[in-house]
Design an enzyme around this catalytic site. Sequence first.
Site, PDB file in Angstrom:
ATOM      1  N   TYR A  46       0.838  -1.206   0.000  1.00  0.00           N
ATOM      2  CA  TYR A  46       0.000   0.000   0.000  1.00  0.00           C
ATOM      3  C   TYR A  46       0.872   1.255   0.000  1.00  0.00           C
ATOM      4  CZ  TYR A  46      -2.840   3.729   2.133  1.00  0.00           C
ATOM      5  OH  TYR A  46      -3.451   4.929   2.415  1.00  0.00           O
TER       6      TYR A  46
HETATM    7  N1  LIG Z   1      -7.416   4.540   6.652  1.00  0.00           N
HETATM    8  C1  LIG Z   1      -6.341   5.167   7.062  1.00  0.00           C
HETATM    9  O1  LIG Z   1      -5.967   5.105   8.239  1.00  0.00           O
HETATM   10  C2  LIG Z   1      -5.565   6.011   6.084  1.00  0.00           C
HETATM   11  C3  LIG Z   1      -4.384   6.605   6.510  1.00  0.00           C
HETATM   12  C4  LIG Z   1      -3.709   7.461   5.657  1.00  0.00           C
HETATM   13  C5  LIG Z   1      -4.218   7.692   4.374  1.00  0.00           C
HETATM   14  N2  LIG Z   1      -5.364   7.080   3.964  1.00  0.00           N
HETATM   15  C6  LIG Z   1      -5.875   7.396   2.625  1.00  0.00           C
HETATM   16  O2  LIG Z   1      -6.884   8.373   2.797  1.00  0.00           O
HETATM   17  C7  LIG Z   1      -7.805   8.324   1.706  1.00  0.00           C
HETATM   18  C8  LIG Z   1      -9.235   8.381   2.211  1.00  0.00           C
HETATM   19  O3  LIG Z   1      -9.466   7.336   3.137  1.00  0.00           O
HETATM   20  P1  LIG Z   1     -10.970   7.067   3.653  1.00  0.00           P
HETATM   21  O4  LIG Z   1     -10.866   5.943   4.630  1.00  0.00           O
HETATM   22  O5  LIG Z   1     -11.622   8.328   4.023  1.00  0.00           O
HETATM   23  O6  LIG Z   1     -11.603   6.577   2.291  1.00  0.00           O
HETATM   24  P2  LIG Z   1     -12.816   5.559   2.000  1.00  0.00           P
HETATM   25  O7  LIG Z   1     -13.959   5.845   2.925  1.00  0.00           O
HETATM   26  O8  LIG Z   1     -12.270   4.169   1.928  1.00  0.00           O
HETATM   27  O9  LIG Z   1     -13.216   6.073   0.541  1.00  0.00           O
HETATM   28  C9  LIG Z   1     -12.489   5.782  -0.584  1.00  0.00           C
HETATM   29  C10 LIG Z   1     -13.418   5.986  -1.763  1.00  0.00           C
HETATM   30  O10 LIG Z   1     -12.706   5.681  -2.983  1.00  0.00           O
HETATM   31  C11 LIG Z   1     -13.602   5.002  -3.814  1.00  0.00           C
HETATM   32  N3  LIG Z   1     -12.963   4.212  -4.867  1.00  0.00           N
HETATM   33  C12 LIG Z   1     -12.366   2.994  -4.733  1.00  0.00           C
HETATM   34  N4  LIG Z   1     -11.995   2.540  -5.935  1.00  0.00           N
HETATM   35  C13 LIG Z   1     -12.365   3.475  -6.861  1.00  0.00           C
HETATM   36  C14 LIG Z   1     -12.277   3.565  -8.257  1.00  0.00           C
HETATM   37  N5  LIG Z   1     -11.746   2.582  -9.000  1.00  0.00           N
HETATM   38  N6  LIG Z   1     -12.761   4.662  -8.887  1.00  0.00           N
HETATM   39  C15 LIG Z   1     -13.324   5.673  -8.169  1.00  0.00           C
HETATM   40  N7  LIG Z   1     -13.461   5.640  -6.826  1.00  0.00           N
HETATM   41  C16 LIG Z   1     -12.979   4.552  -6.168  1.00  0.00           C
HETATM   42  C17 LIG Z   1     -14.364   4.109  -2.869  1.00  0.00           C
HETATM   43  O11 LIG Z   1     -15.529   3.593  -3.474  1.00  0.00           O
HETATM   44  P3  LIG Z   1     -16.084   2.118  -3.021  1.00  0.00           P
HETATM   45  O12 LIG Z   1     -16.806   2.356  -1.744  1.00  0.00           O
HETATM   46  O13 LIG Z   1     -16.937   1.754  -4.167  1.00  0.00           O
HETATM   47  O14 LIG Z   1     -14.873   1.242  -2.869  1.00  0.00           O
HETATM   48  C18 LIG Z   1     -14.644   5.061  -1.706  1.00  0.00           C
HETATM   49  O15 LIG Z   1     -15.816   5.818  -1.921  1.00  0.00           O
HETATM   50  C19 LIG Z   1      -7.412   7.108   0.879  1.00  0.00           C
HETATM   51  O16 LIG Z   1      -6.607   7.529  -0.216  1.00  0.00           O
HETATM   52  C20 LIG Z   1      -6.557   6.298   1.844  1.00  0.00           C
HETATM   53  O17 LIG Z   1      -5.626   5.498   1.146  1.00  0.00           O
HETATM   54  C21 LIG Z   1      -6.041   6.249   4.782  1.00  0.00           C
END
Ligand SMILES: NC(=O)c1ccc[n+]([C@@H]2O[C@H](COP(=O)([O-])OP(=O)(O)OC[C@H]3O[C@@H](n4cnc5c(N)ncnc54)[C@H](OP(=O)(O)O)[C@@H]3O)[C@@H](O)[C@H]2O)c1
Length: 216
Positions: free
Chosen positions: A130
């Site tokens: 990742y």
């Molecule tokens: N979780 C953590 O602790 C963490 C830490 C640091 C950074 N981040 C990053 O922060 C960001 C936001 O995280 P979050 O947890 O708020 O996000 P999230 O709720 O998981 O939302 C991600 C969105 O991206 C969409 N998506 C996935 N595949 C796609 C595609 N092929 N085309 C268009 N849209 C797509 C998803 O749709 P579906 O629902 O259909 O999949 C979902 O709506 C991400 O980039 C993540 O990597 C996360």
Amino acid sequence: MKVLVAGAQGKTARHLVRMLVGNGHEVRGLVRREEQLPDVEADGAEAVLVDLETEEVDGAIGEAVAGCDAVVFAAGAGPGSGNARKETMDFGGAAKLVEAAEKNGAGRYLMLSSMGAGDPEDRDEAMRPYLRAKGRADGRLRESGLDWTVIRPGRLTDEDGTGRIDAAGSLGRYGEIPREDVAATFAAALESPNTSGKTFEILAGERPIREALEGL
Ligand SMILES: NC(=O)c1ccc[n+]([C@@H]2O[C@H](COP(=O)([O-])OP(=O)(O)OC[C@H]3O[C@@H](n4cnc5c(N)ncnc54)[C@H](OP(=O)(O)O)[C@@H]3O)[C@@H](O)[C@H]2O)c1
């Protein structure tokens, strides 16, 4: 400003879309599933249906970017998505959107990256695919001719935001941050020229967000 938010129905992105609309911006929210459209419209954005993994820069992805001044990449494959989607989404989706911004004149691009994306080999083995993908996506953006900002939060939580963060190129510690504060940081960074051309980490902290960004 007209802003494209990719992954607009995601947990961080929904906060961001509402904040941008509240700040007077015109927002286009990109989602990949039809059932996500109503939430994005309810948040006050124009909603467009585009899958960043399967669609083309010279097709639907480019069309989604056309007419926008800025792009925020807030999408992600999510935990448990498997290594193939780290490549196609966390790297590939972000990189395609950079290319679409270059080709369609969206000058500004803000990347929601992650702490550890700059040094994946030093992190837990399970996180490396990742973090490597996120780091490559950041690199693709920084090599672009766009006016870019890469923001790397720690672990995201669903706690209420506090409006206060710590921000620095390297914070030298790991921790958490509410998604609401991540969104508020992006909303502020969009309007902060001081964040242009910078990569920085953010965690829950002590300083008002705008002040923290001014101190970078
Ligand atoms: N979780 C953590 O602790 C963490 C830490 C640091 C950074 N981040 C990053 O922060 C960001 C936001 O995280 P979050 O947890 O708020 O996000 P999230 O709720 O998981 O939302 C991600 C969105 O991206 C969409 N998506 C996935 N595949 C796609 C595609 N092929 N085309 C268009 N849209 C797509 C998803 O749709 P579906 O629902 O259909 O999949 C979902 O709506 C991400 O980039 C993540 O990597 C996360």
